[in-house]
Design an enzyme around this catalytic site. Sequence first.
Site, PDB file in Angstrom:
ATOM      1  N   LYS A  28       0.689  -1.224  -0.033  1.00 52.05           N
ATOM      2  CA  LYS A  28      -0.055  -0.124   0.005  1.00 52.05           C
ATOM      3  C   LYS A  28       0.858   1.158   0.060  1.00 52.05           C
ATOM      4  O   LYS A  28       0.612   2.193  -0.838  1.00 52.05           O
ATOM      5  CB  LYS A  28      -0.806  -0.047   1.188  1.00 52.05           C
ATOM      6  CG  LYS A  28      -1.658   1.319   1.464  1.00 52.05           C
ATOM      7  CD  LYS A  28      -2.441   1.449   2.734  1.00 52.05           C
ATOM      8  CE  LYS A  28      -1.546   1.634   3.896  1.00 52.05           C
ATOM      9  NZ  LYS A  28      -2.279   1.921   5.135  1.00 52.05           N
ATOM     10  N   SER A  29       1.845   1.338   0.667  1.00 53.29           N
ATOM     11  CA  SER A  29       2.612   2.374   0.988  1.00 53.29           C
ATOM     12  C   SER A  29       3.483   2.752  -0.398  1.00 53.29           C
ATOM     13  O   SER A  29       3.384   3.961  -0.961  1.00 53.29           O
ATOM     14  CB  SER A  29       3.799   2.029   1.815  1.00 53.29           C
ATOM     15  OG  SER A  29       3.366   1.902   3.397  1.00 53.29           O
ATOM     16  N   ASP A  55      -7.907   1.517   0.142  1.00 50.03           N
ATOM     17  CA  ASP A  55      -6.904   2.918   0.129  1.00 50.03           C
ATOM     18  C   ASP A  55      -6.314   3.098  -1.182  1.00 50.03           C
ATOM     19  O   ASP A  55      -6.480   4.415  -1.698  1.00 50.03           O
ATOM     20  CB  ASP A  55      -5.865   2.591   1.063  1.00 50.03           C
ATOM     21  CG  ASP A  55      -6.096   2.823   2.579  1.00 50.03           C
ATOM     22  OD1 ASP A  55      -7.236   2.655   2.574  1.00 50.03           O
ATOM     23  OD2 ASP A  55      -5.327   2.896   3.203  1.00 50.03           O
ATOM     24  N   ASN A  99     -10.379   6.427   4.847  1.00 52.54           N
ATOM     25  CA  ASN A  99      -9.630   6.361   6.094  1.00 52.54           C
ATOM     26  C   ASN A  99      -8.239   6.014   5.649  1.00 52.54           C
ATOM     27  O   ASN A  99      -7.444   5.515   6.157  1.00 52.54           O
ATOM     28  CB  ASN A  99     -10.154   5.334   7.122  1.00 52.54           C
ATOM     29  CG  ASN A  99      -9.538   5.484   8.358  1.00 52.54           C
ATOM     30  OD1 ASN A  99      -8.889   6.781   8.817  1.00 52.54           O
ATOM     31  ND2 ASN A  99      -9.496   4.737   9.458  1.00 52.54           N
ATOM     32  N   GLY A 101      -4.708   7.521   5.279  1.00 49.37           N
ATOM     33  CA  GLY A 101      -3.958   8.020   5.327  1.00 49.37           C
ATOM     34  C   GLY A 101      -2.947   8.510   4.461  1.00 49.37           C
ATOM     35  O   GLY A 101      -2.408   9.471   4.294  1.00 49.37           O
ATOM     36  N   ARG A 129      -7.994  11.737  13.104  1.00 44.82           N
ATOM     37  CA  ARG A 129      -6.602  11.370  12.977  1.00 44.82           C
ATOM     38  C   ARG A 129      -6.069  12.818  12.534  1.00 44.82           C
ATOM     39  O   ARG A 129      -6.331  13.677  11.984  1.00 44.82           O
ATOM     40  CB  ARG A 129      -6.136  10.568  11.990  1.00 44.82           C
ATOM     41  CG  ARG A 129      -6.752   9.265  12.118  1.00 44.82           C
ATOM     42  CD  ARG A 129      -6.697   8.427  11.007  1.00 44.82           C
ATOM     43  NE  ARG A 129      -5.414   8.013  10.782  1.00 44.82           N
ATOM     44  CZ  ARG A 129      -4.840   7.220   9.775  1.00 44.82           C
ATOM     45  NH1 ARG A 129      -5.611   6.719   8.966  1.00 44.82           N
ATOM     46  NH2 ARG A 129      -3.608   6.728   9.477  1.00 44.82           N
ATOM     47  N   SER A 177       4.981  10.330  10.386  1.00 40.58           N
ATOM     48  CA  SER A 177       6.016  10.230   9.461  1.00 40.58           C
ATOM     49  C   SER A 177       5.261  10.655   8.131  1.00 40.58           C
ATOM     50  O   SER A 177       5.828  11.206   7.055  1.00 40.58           O
ATOM     51  CB  SER A 177       6.760   9.127   9.292  1.00 40.58           C
ATOM     52  OG  SER A 177       6.014   7.943   8.676  1.00 40.58           O
ATOM     53  N   GLN A 178       3.886  10.449   8.009  1.00 41.68           N
ATOM     54  CA  GLN A 178       3.333  11.006   6.763  1.00 41.68           C
ATOM     55  C   GLN A 178       3.343  12.434   6.508  1.00 41.68           C
ATOM     56  O   GLN A 178       3.018  12.738   5.446  1.00 41.68           O
ATOM     57  CB  GLN A 178       1.851  10.325   6.840  1.00 41.68           C
ATOM     58  CG  GLN A 178       1.839   8.968   6.691  1.00 41.68           C
ATOM     59  CD  GLN A 178       0.540   8.523   6.781  1.00 41.68           C
ATOM     60  OE1 GLN A 178      -0.607   9.153   6.777  1.00 41.68           O
ATOM     61  NE2 GLN A 178       0.042   7.020   6.581  1.00 41.68           N
ATOM     62  N   ASP A 323       3.828  -0.780  12.082  1.00 46.51           N
ATOM     63  CA  ASP A 323       2.855  -1.383  11.578  1.00 46.51           C
ATOM     64  C   ASP A 323       3.061  -2.987  11.790  1.00 46.51           C
ATOM     65  O   ASP A 323       2.193  -3.719  12.541  1.00 46.51           O
ATOM     66  CB  ASP A 323       2.667  -1.249  10.130  1.00 46.51           C
ATOM     67  CG  ASP A 323       1.905   0.212   9.706  1.00 46.51           C
ATOM     68  OD1 ASP A 323       1.220   0.757  10.735  1.00 46.51           O
ATOM     69  OD2 ASP A 323       1.816   0.487   8.614  1.00 46.51           O
ATOM     70  N   GLU A 351      -5.454   3.934  12.398  1.00 50.80           N
ATOM     71  CA  GLU A 351      -7.110   3.911  11.856  1.00 50.80           C
ATOM     72  C   GLU A 351      -7.952   3.668  13.129  1.00 50.80           C
ATOM     73  O   GLU A 351      -9.222   4.086  13.180  1.00 50.80           O
ATOM     74  CB  GLU A 351      -7.114   2.454  11.021  1.00 50.80           C
ATOM     75  CG  GLU A 351      -6.880   2.504   9.638  1.00 50.80           C
ATOM     76  CD  GLU A 351      -5.192   2.693   9.405  1.00 50.80           C
ATOM     77  OE1 GLU A 351      -4.781   2.503   8.409  1.00 50.80           O
ATOM     78  OE2 GLU A 351      -4.502   2.547  10.488  1.00 50.80           O
ATOM     79  N   ARG A 354      -4.692   2.071  18.505  1.00 53.41           N
ATOM     80  CA  ARG A 354      -4.327   0.880  18.509  1.00 53.41           C
ATOM     81  C   ARG A 354      -3.879   0.365  19.900  1.00 53.41           C
ATOM     82  O   ARG A 354      -3.602  -1.047  19.919  1.00 53.41           O
ATOM     83  CB  ARG A 354      -3.407   0.422  17.243  1.00 53.41           C
ATOM     84  CG  ARG A 354      -3.826   0.508  15.919  1.00 53.41           C
ATOM     85  CD  ARG A 354      -2.859   0.261  14.598  1.00 53.41           C
ATOM     86  NE  ARG A 354      -3.446   0.302  13.366  1.00 53.41           N
ATOM     87  CZ  ARG A 354      -2.939   0.449  12.175  1.00 53.41           C
ATOM     88  NH1 ARG A 354      -1.600   0.514  12.304  1.00 53.41           N
ATOM     89  NH2 ARG A 354      -3.581   0.277  11.218  1.00 53.41           N
ATOM     90  N   HIS A 395      -7.748  -2.858   9.653  1.00 54.82           N
ATOM     91  CA  HIS A 395      -7.457  -3.990   8.839  1.00 54.82           C
ATOM     92  C   HIS A 395      -6.499  -4.804   9.749  1.00 54.82           C
ATOM     93  O   HIS A 395      -6.558  -5.896   9.717  1.00 54.82           O
ATOM     94  CB  HIS A 395      -7.018  -3.700   7.513  1.00 54.82           C
ATOM     95  CG  HIS A 395      -5.792  -2.522   7.726  1.00 54.82           C
ATOM     96  ND1 HIS A 395      -4.598  -2.692   6.599  1.00 54.82           N
ATOM     97  CD2 HIS A 395      -5.864  -1.205   8.281  1.00 54.82           C
ATOM     98  CE1 HIS A 395      -4.026  -1.526   7.127  1.00 54.82           C
ATOM     99  NE2 HIS A 395      -4.432  -0.652   7.892  1.00 54.82           N
ATOM    100  N   ARG A 396      -5.477  -4.211  10.327  1.00 55.45           N
ATOM    101  CA  ARG A 396      -4.367  -4.773  11.089  1.00 55.45           C
ATOM    102  C   ARG A 396      -4.870  -5.365  12.399  1.00 55.45           C
ATOM    103  O   ARG A 396      -4.344  -6.423  12.697  1.00 55.45           O
ATOM    104  CB  ARG A 396      -3.147  -3.528  11.256  1.00 55.45           C
ATOM    105  CG  ARG A 396      -2.801  -3.254  10.096  1.00 55.45           C
ATOM    106  CD  ARG A 396      -1.257  -2.689   9.921  1.00 55.45           C
ATOM    107  NE  ARG A 396      -1.029  -2.026   8.943  1.00 55.45           N
ATOM    108  CZ  ARG A 396      -0.473  -2.509   7.580  1.00 55.45           C
ATOM    109  NH1 ARG A 396      -0.551  -3.875   7.381  1.00 55.45           N
ATOM    110  NH2 ARG A 396      -0.234  -1.987   6.576  1.00 55.45           N
ATOM    111  N   LYS A 421      -9.119  -2.837   2.918  1.00 58.69           N
ATOM    112  CA  LYS A 421      -8.158  -1.590   2.922  1.00 58.69           C
ATOM    113  C   LYS A 421      -6.826  -1.628   2.467  1.00 58.69           C
ATOM    114  O   LYS A 421      -6.446  -1.164   1.690  1.00 58.69           O
ATOM    115  CB  LYS A 421      -7.969  -1.129   4.481  1.00 58.69           C
ATOM    116  CG  LYS A 421      -7.363   0.320   4.762  1.00 58.69           C
ATOM    117  CD  LYS A 421      -7.082   0.706   6.140  1.00 58.69           C
ATOM    118  CE  LYS A 421      -6.272   1.882   6.303  1.00 58.69           C
ATOM    119  NZ  LYS A 421      -6.791   3.161   5.433  1.00 58.69           N
TER     120      LYS A 421
END
Length: 660
Positions: A28-29, A55, A99, A101, A129, A177-178, A323, A351, A354, A395-396, A421
């Site tokens: 995804k990243s 995503d 959702n 990010g 968020r 970090s995003q 993650d 998300e 966590r 999802h995680r 996701k």
Amino acid sequence: MSGHTFPPFLDLPPLASARGTVRLPGSKSISNRTLLLAALGTGATRVRDVLDSDDTRRMLEALTALGVDVAGDPASGEVVVTGCGGQFPVREADLFLGNAGTAFRPLTAALAVAGGDYKLSGVPRMHERPIGDLVDALRSLGARIDYLGQDGFPPLHLRGGDIVANGPVRVRGDVSSQFLTALLMALPMTGRETVIEVDGELISKPYVEITLNLMARFGVTVVRDSWSRFVIPAGSRYRNPEVVNVEGDASGASYFLAAGAIGGGPVRVEGVDRESIQGDVRFADALEQLGARITWGDRWIEARAPESGRLRAFDLDLNHIPDAAMTLAAAALFADGPCTLRNVASWRVKETDRLAAMAIELRKVGAVVEEGADYLRVTPPVELRGAVIDTYDDHRMAMCLSLAALGGVPLRIDDPGCVAKTFPDFFERFAAVTSERDVPVIAIDGPAASGKGTVAELVARELGFRTLDSGAMYRLGALAAMRAGVSLDDEPAVAAIAQGLLVEFAGQRILLDGDDVTDAIRTEDVSAAASRIAALPALRDALLWRQRAFRAAPGLVAEGRDMGSVVFPDAKLKVFVTASVETRALRRYKQLIGKGMNASLPALSQEIAERDARDSERAVAPLAQPQGALPIDTTELTADEVRDRILALWEAANGATPRT
């Protein structure tokens, strides 16, 4: 979104082992970064092995709405993006980004620099968020950005502005970090030298490495001074490569590598290796520290269980793989001692929160969990227990907690569709590399006071099996509802409480949330309450799975009405024990007198006879000998004699040798 359909919940059976090969979906990243960079560049880029997920589809929808030429479908694994050179053809749009990010933060920066009138929104959790640090940095450059809700959080209204960098752009690095990634990807569009300085410790550095690596593939090389200062040279602009091959998802690999380390293995994941640009491949190194046997190959990694069979306890700083660290939290259930996951404060702004969510769900399966501001300490249980896993639209949470089923316990995963996701077919692939554990059940049915409970405990003790007292489950549900102050007529609320019961049958004692309630559930008010809620269909449905969740290795002796007919119709041995009304009344009389309680033998005889009649005439699951059940009349038998008969039947049916 992803083309998959999902039920409201998914039941995972007790699992025995994991072995096989998994071809990973695209990262995804990498996918979302590549799609946006291709849109900002000049020329066309063919993106191969792009992830097809919610995503990435949010990103593609947004780019299409902005006028970017996108050809192909991620369902085919390939799309072609023709860049617009940083000048989006559509200058005014409302973009809904779910959702995601990895779509929301970079698009915020790119659109703020490009100029135009845009509104960006997402699901309610996205609006919780934080994005204030990124917005502050963009405003310092001249961007005009308004909050449409709470300050510091989406949704946003971008209204253009004159982007001028008169000095270094400052952004916090200790939240997400995003924020840095978004600035790095957007600022080459200015064409001028720009300096970004990071305040505080930069978290999730490997994800910034992904950004820098991909920017270089698109022709922009950032000069980095440690992790605190980044310089984008003047004249930088994106030039699209003809092809970008998306690596397999290293975060997704973690679930299967952990399955191999827990469930024996080998489990091989294809699509990543040591040369990956994703920091989460270092999850394999973390597993190796826990004793797992890891093998690396050309675009694959393989994991086997430790030679000792059990993972080693650990105390690790996991800031570099936040993650994949979630998977280690689940793996801690299978360690040989308490495990500590440190420096994972970023979990709180994902998300879901966590840290809090993981603590709650790990406790459900039996772990003792200490939740800190930026750490989690997990003490594994002696025995895991089945549970209903809430996924928090994350999802995680769904994927990593599925690993608990490898402890030989059943799990119910609520809202399994949240995996769309990033990994829409996760559960299919998980099923393909895991094998179901054969957990035998002995179901002992019969009328009230027929000796089911006593006999079940004796049989379970001989075989080393767990026990389930189904009648106690209804009493426990009633007691929990009463303690919570819930009206017994509020069917949804009572059912919700019943579904979340944390129950343990410890020999002759019954524990609820760790409290001994053996005597409390036998009081008259609890008995009356149990009778009331037993008529609620939603309550019966909730307790049905909660009872089935007791089916865990090495086996289960389940006693109570409906055991062999409704709860465990596939039980390997079904027994229907009964006795005359007079005998059952006498047994109950002696039991009550032995506890110092007043009792009347004639009254008990009448009560039992009336209950037999009611139970036989119930509209739902009336009392009857289940199909295939073997009858045992206990009128003239002691409890030990009934136990021996059942053990003999067990030997005949299964070839098992009773423990002595």
